[in-house]
Motif scaffolding. Structure first.
Motif, PDB file in Angstrom:
ATOM      1  N   HIS A  78      37.097  25.897 -47.156  1.00  0.00           N
ATOM      2  CA  HIS A  78      37.849  25.019 -46.261  1.00  0.00           C
ATOM      3  C   HIS A  78      39.119  24.496 -46.925  1.00  0.00           C
ATOM      4  CE1 HIS A  78      34.370  22.684 -47.937  1.00  0.00           C
ATOM      5  NE2 HIS A  78      35.368  22.031 -48.480  1.00  0.00           N
ATOM      6  N   ALA A  79      40.045  24.113 -46.073  1.00  0.00           N
ATOM      7  CA  ALA A  79      41.275  23.438 -46.502  1.00  0.00           C
ATOM      8  C   ALA A  79      41.166  22.017 -45.966  1.00  0.00           C
ATOM      9  CB  ALA A  79      42.495  24.135 -45.927  1.00  0.00           C
ATOM     10  N   VAL A  80      41.421  21.028 -46.806  1.00  0.00           N
ATOM     11  CA  VAL A  80      41.049  19.678 -46.410  1.00  0.00           C
ATOM     12  C   VAL A  80      42.163  18.672 -46.186  1.00  0.00           C
ATOM     13  CG1 VAL A  80      38.749  19.857 -47.396  1.00  0.00           C
ATOM     14  CG2 VAL A  80      40.583  19.008 -48.803  1.00  0.00           C
ATOM     15  N   SER A  81      43.305  18.806 -46.805  1.00  0.00           N
ATOM     16  CA  SER A  81      44.276  17.722 -46.694  1.00  0.00           C
ATOM     17  C   SER A  81      45.567  18.176 -46.020  1.00  0.00           C
ATOM     18  CB  SER A  81      44.590  17.157 -48.080  1.00  0.00           C
ATOM     19  OG  SER A  81      45.271  18.125 -48.844  1.00  0.00           O
ATOM     20  N   PRO A  82      46.313  17.226 -45.428  1.00  0.00           N
ATOM     21  CA  PRO A  82      47.589  17.588 -44.798  1.00  0.00           C
ATOM     22  C   PRO A  82      48.567  18.313 -45.732  1.00  0.00           C
ATOM     23  CG  PRO A  82      46.914  15.425 -44.067  1.00  0.00           C
ATOM     24  CD  PRO A  82      45.946  15.833 -45.157  1.00  0.00           C
ATOM     25  N   PRO A  83      48.673  17.938 -47.029  1.00  0.00           N
ATOM     26  CA  PRO A  83      49.563  18.732 -47.884  1.00  0.00           C
ATOM     27  C   PRO A  83      49.135  20.197 -47.961  1.00  0.00           C
ATOM     28  CG  PRO A  83      48.978  16.694 -49.006  1.00  0.00           C
ATOM     29  CD  PRO A  83      48.140  16.783 -47.766  1.00  0.00           C
ATOM     30  N   ALA A  84      47.827  20.454 -47.868  1.00  0.00           N
ATOM     31  CA  ALA A  84      47.342  21.836 -47.908  1.00  0.00           C
ATOM     32  C   ALA A  84      47.867  22.601 -46.700  1.00  0.00           C
ATOM     33  CB  ALA A  84      45.812  21.870 -47.927  1.00  0.00           C
TER      34      ALA A  84
END
Length: 154
Positions: A78-84
Motif C-alpha cells: 500500500h501507499a499511505v501518505s499524500p506525499p506518496a
C-alpha cells in the motif's frame, strides 16, 4: 524483500534482478546510491512492502530512467501518505500497483494507479484457519497469480 523480488523475477520469464542500493540517514530520509545491473532498454518492476512517502522508490525510479530503463512499474502492499501519491504521479512510473489494505481516497487516485483487492486472500485464509489447513500456500498462490497476470502485460 529481495527474496520476493527474486521470486517475482523468476516467474516473469526468469528476468534478471537489479538492485538499487540505498542508505537511510534518518526516518523517511533515504539516498539512492548505486544501481547494480544494466537496465538500458529494459522494463523495471520495483517491489516494496510499503510506500510511505515514496521518496526512496521515486529516487530509485529516477535512477532507473537515467540509466536507460524503458519503463518503470511500482508494486507495493500500500501507499499511505499524500506525499506518496504526489511522487507516484510524477510521471516516473508506467503503473503503480497497490492493494486495498489501506483505503485510497478518490482524490488520491492517479491515472496509473491500480488497486488490487485482498478480499479473496482474506476469505481463503479465514476458511483455511477455520478448517485447520495451512495458510502459507494461499500467500504463494495469491502472489504468483498476480505476477503471472502482470507479467503478461509487460
Amino acid at each position: 524483500m529481495w527474496l520476493i523480488a527474486r521470486a517475482f523475477a523468476k516467474n516473469v520469464s526468469d528476468a534478471p534482478l537489479a538492485i538499487v542500493n540505498k542508505r537511510r540517514h534518518g526516518h523517511n530520509v533515504a539516498e539512492v546510491m548505486n544501481l547494480i545491473v544494466d537496465v538500458k532498454g529494459k522494463v523495471a518492476v520495483m517491489v516494496d512492502d510499503m510506500i510511505d512517502t515514496a521518496g526512496t522508490i521515486a529516487k530509485g525510479a529516477d535512477l532507473l530512467h537515467r540509466e536507460g530503463g524503458r519503463e518503470v512499474y511500482a508494486c507495493s502492499t500500500h501507499a499511505v501518505s499524500p506525499p506518496a501519491i504526489e511522487r507516484l504521479s510524477s510521471g516516473l512510473f508506467q503503473e503503480v500497483i497497490i492493494t486495498n489494505t489501506i483505503p485510497v481516497s478518490e482524490k488520491n487516485y492517479l491515472p496509473q494507479l491500480t488497486v488490487l483487492s485482498v478480499a479473496n486472500l482474506l476469505v481463503e485464509s479465514i476458511w483455511r484457519v477455520h478448517d485447520d489447513y495451512p495458510v502459507s500456500i494461499v500467500l504463494h498462490l495469491y502472489a504468483f497469480s498476480r505476477v503471472v497476470k502482470m507479467g503478461t502485460t509487460l
